[in-house]
Design a protein around this motif. Structure first.
Motif, mmCIF file in Angstrom:
data_model
loop_
_atom_site.group_PDB
_atom_site.id
_atom_site.type_symbol
_atom_site.label_atom_id
_atom_site.label_comp_id
_atom_site.label_asym_id
_atom_site.label_seq_id
_atom_site.Cartn_x
_atom_site.Cartn_y
_atom_site.Cartn_z
ATOM 1 N N PHE A 1 -8.152 -3.555 -0.833
ATOM 2 C CA PHE A 1 -7.518 -2.429 -0.160
ATOM 3 C C PHE A 1 -6.858 -1.567 -1.224
ATOM 4 O O PHE A 1 -6.199 -2.082 -2.130
ATOM 5 C CB PHE A 1 -6.429 -2.903 0.806
ATOM 6 N N VAL B 1 -6.026 4.803 3.409
ATOM 7 C CA VAL B 1 -6.319 3.449 2.945
ATOM 8 C C VAL B 1 -7.836 3.295 2.858
ATOM 9 O O VAL B 1 -8.569 3.676 3.765
ATOM 10 C CB VAL B 1 -5.733 2.392 3.892
ATOM 11 N N PHE C 1 -11.001 0.504 2.023
ATOM 12 C CA PHE C 1 -11.342 -0.918 1.949
ATOM 13 C C PHE C 1 -12.740 -1.056 1.392
ATOM 14 O O PHE C 1 -13.668 -0.391 1.843
ATOM 15 C CB PHE C 1 -11.273 -1.569 3.332
ATOM 16 N N LYS D 1 -2.542 -1.901 -5.207
ATOM 17 C CA LYS D 1 -3.880 -2.289 -4.789
ATOM 18 C C LYS D 1 -3.812 -3.755 -4.361
ATOM 19 O O LYS D 1 -3.125 -4.555 -4.996
ATOM 20 C CB LYS D 1 -4.817 -2.130 -5.984
ATOM 21 N N LEU E 1 0.829 -1.208 0.000
ATOM 22 C CA LEU E 1 0.000 0.000 0.000
ATOM 23 C C LEU E 1 0.864 1.259 0.000
ATOM 24 O O LEU E 1 0.510 2.254 -0.635
ATOM 25 C CB LEU E 1 -0.952 -0.013 1.197
#
Length: 90
Positions: A50, A77, A79, A41, A36
């Motif tokens: 994520f 980040v 999700f 990805k 990340l």
């Protein structure tokens, strides 16, 4: 569920010792963090995805002083859960 409880669950479900389960979880978290940080990805089919998104600068309010402040642009980040995970939670 905290990290210790997750390690115990991984150990029970996989047959690994708690030490090995903790090493596996730590390695997974480290690898995901590194990916990340590079902007990659991470797609875990059935679980979710994520990704890193850019948040632009914005105006916020300090809750103590009620003074307006500028929040700088930053990365965050994101999700997005997968369909299978959504079904399990229902």
């Amino acid at each position: 569920m905290n990290k210790t409880e997750l390690v115990n669950a991984i150990s029970e479900k996989s047959g690994l010792s708690k030490v090995d389960a903790k090493k596996a979880l730590d390695a997974t978290i480290e690898a995901m963090g590194e990916a990340l940080a590079k902007g990659d990805k991470i797609a875990l089919v059935g679980f979710g995805t994520f990704s890193v998104v850019e948040k632009g600068p914005r105006t916020g309010i300090n809750p103590r002083t009620k003074e307006k402040i500028t929040i700088e642009a930053h990365k965050a980040v994101k999700f997005k859960q997968g369909a299978e995970l959504t079904e399990k939670v229902k």
